[in-house]
Write an enzyme that holds these catalytic residues in place. Sequence first.
Site, mmCIF file in Angstrom:
data_model
loop_
_atom_site.group_PDB
_atom_site.id
_atom_site.type_symbol
_atom_site.label_atom_id
_atom_site.label_comp_id
_atom_site.label_asym_id
_atom_site.label_seq_id
_atom_site.Cartn_x
_atom_site.Cartn_y
_atom_site.Cartn_z
ATOM 1 N N GLY A 44 -6.116 -21.918 0.150
ATOM 2 C CA GLY A 44 -4.938 -21.440 0.202
ATOM 3 C C GLY A 44 -3.844 -22.254 1.078
ATOM 4 O O GLY A 44 -2.831 -21.841 1.528
ATOM 5 N N ASP A 118 -15.078 -46.353 -20.512
ATOM 6 C CA ASP A 118 -15.370 -47.066 -19.087
ATOM 7 C C ASP A 118 -15.953 -46.055 -18.005
ATOM 8 O O ASP A 118 -16.354 -46.590 -16.968
ATOM 9 C CB ASP A 118 -14.072 -47.331 -18.648
ATOM 10 C CG ASP A 118 -13.684 -49.259 -19.269
ATOM 11 O OD1 ASP A 118 -14.758 -49.615 -19.753
ATOM 12 O OD2 ASP A 118 -12.566 -49.453 -19.305
ATOM 13 N N TYR A 225 -18.817 -55.959 -14.422
ATOM 14 C CA TYR A 225 -17.397 -55.697 -14.231
ATOM 15 C C TYR A 225 -17.044 -55.770 -12.680
ATOM 16 O O TYR A 225 -17.786 -55.087 -11.923
ATOM 17 C CB TYR A 225 -17.216 -54.445 -15.046
ATOM 18 C CG TYR A 225 -15.583 -53.896 -14.589
ATOM 19 C CD1 TYR A 225 -14.577 -54.391 -15.445
ATOM 20 C CD2 TYR A 225 -15.264 -53.185 -13.624
ATOM 21 C CE1 TYR A 225 -13.436 -54.072 -15.197
ATOM 22 C CE2 TYR A 225 -13.859 -52.807 -13.270
ATOM 23 C CZ TYR A 225 -12.872 -53.169 -14.108
ATOM 24 O OH TYR A 225 -11.609 -52.879 -13.684
#
Length: 228
Positions: A44, A118, A225
């Site tokens: 909170g 991906d 990649y």
Amino acid sequence: MQKLKQQVFEANMELPRYGLATFTWGNVSAIDRERGLVVIKPSGVAYETMKAADMVVVDMSGKVVEGEYRPSSDTATHLELYRRYPSLGGIVHTHSTHATAWAQAGLAIPALGTTHADYFFGDIPCTRGLSEEEVQGEYELNTGKVIIETLGNAEPLHTPGIVVYQHGPFAWGKDAHDAVHNAVVMEEVAKMAWIARSINPQLNHIDSFLMNKHFMRKHGPNAYYGQK
């Protein structure tokens, strides 16, 4: 622990930056497995005033070992996932709009295209609903248990997120920042799936060979990649 507290603070601050959190919604944690300690956002506390020093450190039973605030109300969910899946280094829970909409609809987020593939190997699953007894009992712990029930023995980093029925998304990763990254992607692919199915309600899933290619070129043993 100061370094990990700083990392968790920065990861939590990414939630409003990327539009994943409104008011005090959302929480990010990370684990130090050598020490058996977890750093998590305080419950909170507004993002506008939150500091790295406000992060709360708990042990694996949930006992606060460092910090002035109470830990996130979702701490028990985080701890249950860390206990079950040793590959997890960071966890995030949000109420981001589109991913939460799929959770409220009680539907998995379907793998429809390469953006999804991906990051997520297949649909992002939706859990079953919790029973009244599970909600009235140890609610947050049981939320973790229903996530584990849904994932089973699957490698969680291959599908680094889930939507909890009628509640919202949880995502995870190798560390806190990776978990937030996956939460951002989940929100984006949830939005894409909603739009795509709105345009074409008969739209089927991405071809399996295309999904396999996109996931494996980033995450497989021969991934190519990016940069080494």
